[in-house]
Design an enzyme around this catalytic site. Structure first.
Site, PDB file in Angstrom:
ATOM      1  N   LYS A 256       0.956  -1.184  -0.124  1.00  0.00           N
ATOM      2  CA  LYS A 256      -0.058  -0.091   0.051  1.00  0.00           C
ATOM      3  C   LYS A 256       0.881   1.363   0.075  1.00  0.00           C
ATOM      4  O   LYS A 256       1.778   1.379   0.547  1.00  0.00           O
ATOM      5  CB  LYS A 256      -0.944   0.066   1.127  1.00  0.00           C
ATOM      6  CG  LYS A 256      -1.744  -1.180   1.430  1.00  0.00           C
ATOM      7  CD  LYS A 256      -2.535  -1.455   2.587  1.00  0.00           C
ATOM      8  CE  LYS A 256      -1.736  -1.579   3.715  1.00  0.00           C
ATOM      9  NZ  LYS A 256      -2.613  -1.970   4.933  1.00  0.00           N
TER      10      LYS A 256
ATOM     11  N   THR B 222      -7.245   9.632   8.168  1.00  0.00           N
ATOM     12  CA  THR B 222      -6.659   8.464   7.693  1.00  0.00           C
ATOM     13  C   THR B 222      -6.640   7.450   8.669  1.00  0.00           C
ATOM     14  O   THR B 222      -6.021   6.214   8.550  1.00  0.00           O
ATOM     15  CB  THR B 222      -5.148   8.746   7.191  1.00  0.00           C
ATOM     16  OG1 THR B 222      -4.643   9.213   8.215  1.00  0.00           O
ATOM     17  CG2 THR B 222      -5.619   9.822   5.984  1.00  0.00           C
TER      18      THR B 222
ATOM     19  N   GLY C 154      -6.988   4.196  10.424  1.00  0.00           N
ATOM     20  CA  GLY C 154      -7.788   2.797  10.050  1.00  0.00           C
ATOM     21  C   GLY C 154      -7.819   2.407   8.514  1.00  0.00           C
ATOM     22  O   GLY C 154      -8.576   1.492   8.258  1.00  0.00           O
ATOM     23  N   THR C 155      -7.133   3.018   7.835  1.00  0.00           N
ATOM     24  CA  THR C 155      -7.492   3.089   6.464  1.00  0.00           C
ATOM     25  C   THR C 155      -7.025   1.679   6.035  1.00  0.00           C
ATOM     26  O   THR C 155      -7.372   0.926   4.917  1.00  0.00           O
ATOM     27  CB  THR C 155      -6.937   4.097   5.449  1.00  0.00           C
ATOM     28  OG1 THR C 155      -5.571   4.344   5.918  1.00  0.00           O
ATOM     29  CG2 THR C 155      -7.588   5.468   5.507  1.00  0.00           C
ATOM     30  N   GLY C 156      -5.739   1.209   6.526  1.00  0.00           N
ATOM     31  CA  GLY C 156      -5.239  -0.036   6.248  1.00  0.00           C
ATOM     32  C   GLY C 156      -6.331  -1.117   6.600  1.00  0.00           C
ATOM     33  O   GLY C 156      -6.344  -2.089   5.733  1.00  0.00           O
ATOM     34  N   CYS C 157      -6.740  -1.226   7.777  1.00  0.00           N
ATOM     35  CA  CYS C 157      -7.606  -2.140   8.351  1.00  0.00           C
ATOM     36  C   CYS C 157      -8.944  -2.249   7.225  1.00  0.00           C
ATOM     37  O   CYS C 157      -9.269  -3.302   6.700  1.00  0.00           O
ATOM     38  CB  CYS C 157      -8.220  -1.689   9.683  1.00  0.00           C
ATOM     39  SG  CYS C 157      -7.070  -1.391  10.773  1.00  0.00           S
TER      40      CYS C 157
END
Length: 287
Positions: A171, A206, A208-211
């Site tokens: 990412k 932003t 928690g965007t990876g989760c």
């Protein structure tokens, strides 16, 4: 009787609701799947940072997973924060036991605010016990660098493939690029590579965007999307969630995205009929 599309998230709890289990459940629900959870750790945190982490007893973690599979077998599973080696091994054992097919692994190591979320011994356990079982692994650039010691997307992906990760998304959301955020995708051990670009969203929200991204991919896999299409759909979902929440203040630090910018009602299907969502738009698929 018709059935829902169940998705299981195995991850830590975020007390302020923007990341972890809470973000996953919101994402899974917004896409129209049925969300379930196995909690690996409890965090005391808000949008400004994490002050404490308490791991859950590994036996309880495994029992949560076992109870879910015994009653509502998920069509996809994602893992997030796996607190220590004991928790990783408990999760790995459960995943092996139930032969999980659509497993998306988000190797959560550091929060958006910079707080470390897993113990050092968990990293090696992730590599040896979890990565080899994953359909897809989704580190951000910093996590990929920490896992591999490499500084280019290509070398990071190759190193992760060597660890047993057949499919990788690195990412790029944490880059400083002002125009585009670019993810590097390497599938089938590098046989297929491409980049996914999306407009950079000017926002502090932003958290928690990876989760959210990994939960979205798992949800689309549960619905029957092919892997590359699920990745692209997950990227689009995150981008739109960021855009929808860009100008809302929620907390005093990195606030959450707007997971419910366009919620779908919970989808269901007839288990006696096979539906390929990539091609079939019959009445048996309910939106």
């Amino acid at each position: 009787m018709r059935q829902y599309y169940p998705v299981l998230t195995i991850a830590g709890s975020d007390s302020c609701g923007g990341a972890g289990i809470q973000a996953d459940i919101k994402t899974i629900s917004a896409i129209g799947c049925y969300g379930m959870s196995a909690i690996t750790a409890v965090t005391a945190q808000n949008t400004m940072g994490v002050v404490a982490v308490q791991g859950i007893d590994p036996a309880i973690v495994a029992s949560q997973i076992e109870m879910v599979f015994a009653d509502i077998p998920p069509m996809a599973v994602k893992t997030g924060m796996l607190f220590n080696a004991e928790v990783v091994n408990a999760v790995a054992g459960a995943i092996e036991q139930f032969s999980v097919r659509n497993l998306v692994v988000d190797p959560v190591m550091v929060s958006t605010s910079g707080s470390r979320l897993i113990e050092e011994d968990a990293v090696e356990a992730l590599k040896t016990r979890i990565f080899t079982q994953a359909l897809l692994v989704t580190p951000n650039f910093r996590e990929a660098q920490a896992l591999t010691g490499e500084s280019s997307h290509y070398e990071q992906a190759q190193a992760l493939h060597a660890m047993g990760c057949s499919n990788v998304v690195i990412k790029g959301g944490d880059s400083q690029a002002k125009d585009f955020k670019t993810d590097y995708v390497s599938l089938d051990c590098g046989a297929q590579t491409f980049e996914i670009r999306a407009d950079a969203v000017d926002t502090r929200n932003t958290h928690g965007t990876g989760c959210t991204f990994s939960a979205a991919i798992a949800s689309y896999l549960a619905l029957g999307y092919k892997l590359d299409d699920a990745i692209k759909a997950g990227k689009l979902y995150v981008t739109r969630a960021l855009e929808a929440g860009a100008f809302v203040q929620c907390g005093h630090g990195h606030g959450p995205a707007n997971h419910f910018f366009a919620p779908r009602r919970m989808k269901n299907y007839n288990p006696g009929i096979t539906i390929d969502i990539n091609t079939d738009q019959s009445d048996e698929y309910y939106d």
